[in-house]
Design a protein around this motif. Structure first.
Motif, short mmCIF file in Angstrom:
data_model
loop_
_atom_site.label_atom_id
_atom_site.label_comp_id
_atom_site.label_asym_id
_atom_site.label_seq_id
_atom_site.Cartn_x
_atom_site.Cartn_y
_atom_site.Cartn_z
N THR A 91 0.82 -1.33 0.00
CA THR A 91 0.08 -0.15 0.06
C THR A 91 0.82 1.34 -0.06
OG1 THR A 91 -0.10 -0.08 2.47
CG2 THR A 91 -2.05 -0.95 1.01
N ARG A 99 -5.82 2.82 0.88
CA ARG A 99 -6.38 1.88 1.78
C ARG A 99 -7.66 1.63 1.77
NH1 ARG A 99 -1.24 4.38 4.61
NH2 ARG A 99 0.33 2.62 3.91
N ALA A 159 -7.98 -0.78 -1.08
CA ALA A 159 -7.20 -2.15 -0.72
C ALA A 159 -8.16 -2.89 0.11
CB ALA A 159 -6.16 -2.01 -0.29
#
Ligand code: NCD
Length: 324
Positions: free
Chosen positions: A149, A314, A317
């Protein structure tokens, strides 16, 4: 002859886990970046609307190493998606009583967890976890291996600054990654992602901290250099890494003073750079060692934008790996 159509991105994300950048295709990386762009647009509106994409889901932060940015960023990202979030660290849990990573994870999973975000000092920990649990796993940094990330938020920030957010195509750009490459999961993930997106990468640092093997990765546009002054005028982006003293066994360079003299990004050295050079640092910074405050806080630096963009990355993700 008709121009070749650009490769179509995959319509759906099929990976259960995000353990690294290396296994991803360029299309998968672009899909995640594009999803982050959507979240970024929403989160920069004045009144942040409630996003329910992970409503009813449970995300656990399982951190075996210290962290400020990454941990807070995953926590906020999960909250913004309306997930329930549990924050766990090695100290204060049964890990300090000798429980293994897998046992801890299985016990947490038994409580009905959808996604585990894991940071661990062992390279390969996230992959190992992914093989032993049924829930999704996101790697928040495993030893010296990968920090996916971070690389994604770095690429997003480069695209944002250099006006490539529409395609995330970094072709023609040259990026220097400078410093303690040998111990850096950030360097490894960046190297894989930047080259997949079309950029050329040059790894710069003292020979003791730059493994030559990285320059021999097949099919990857990467070179190794030891003279920062020679590289600086040639690059569009520079990513300054922290010297990770906690991972270095013996002396890797004669003195900190010498390190700064050769590899520190100082205001004086910046005079050699292109005017629009994008200056990055994943944090935490050792001000005065690898980067001078005048540069870290100067107009070329995008260090706080990196942190801000981490949230959208994030969110993307977590949203992609967590099963509906
Ligand atoms: C990095 C890490 O932990 O790998 N920091 C971060 O996540 N932003 C780099 C470092 O510790 O130097």
């Amino acid at each position: 002859m008709a121009a070749t159509a650009p490769t179509a991105p995959p319509l759906t994300w099929s990976r259960r886990h995000l353990t690294g950048i290396e296994p991803l295709s360029a299309e998968e990386a672009r899909l995640l970046l594009a999803k982050a762009r959507g979240y970024h647009e929403v989160s920069t509106r004045r009144a942040v609307p409630l996003c329910k994409d992970l409503h009813g889901k449970v995300v656990v932060n399982l951190f075996y190493e210290d962290s400020t940015r990454t941990r807070a960023s995953f926590r906020l990202a999960a909250s913004r998606l309306s997930a329930d979030v549990l924050d766990m660290s090695a100290s204060g849990s049964s890990v300090s009583k000798g429980e293994t990573l897998i046992d801890t994870a299985r016990n947490i999973e038994a409580m009905g967890v959808d996604t585990i975000v894991c940071r661990h000092s062992q390279s390969g920990a996230a992959q190992q976890l992914a093989e032993h649990v049924a829930c999704a796993v996101v790697n928040a940094g495993d030893g010296q291996h990968e920090h996916p990330t971070q690389a994604l938020l770095d690429a997003f920030t480069i695209a944002q600054r250099l006006d490539r957010l529409d395609t995330f195509d970094l072709t023609g750009l040259r990026v220097a990654i400078v410093g303690d490459i040998a111990h850096s999961r950030v360097a490894r993930s960046n190297l894989h992602l930047l080259t997949k997106l079309g950029a050329g990468v040059v790894l710069v640092g003292p020979p003791t901290l730059v493994p030559g093997a990285l320059a021999r990765l097949p099919g990857v546009d990467v070179t190794v250099a030891h003279d920062l002054d020679a590289v600086l005028p040639e690059v569009d982006v520079i990513n300054m890494l922290r010297v990770q003293f906690e991972r270095i066994a013996g002396p890797a360079f004669p003195s900190q003073r010498e390190y700064t003299a050769l590899y520190g990004l100082t205001a004086r050295r910046m005079q050699r750079a292109r005017p629009g050079l994008v200056v990055m640092h994943p944090g935490p910074m050792n001000r005065g060692l690898e980067i001078e405050s005048a540069v870290a806080d100067g107009p070329n630096a995008v260090i706080l934008q990196q942190v801000a963009n981490g949230l959208a990355i994030r969110m993307a993700a977590l949203a992609l790996v967590t099963q509906p």
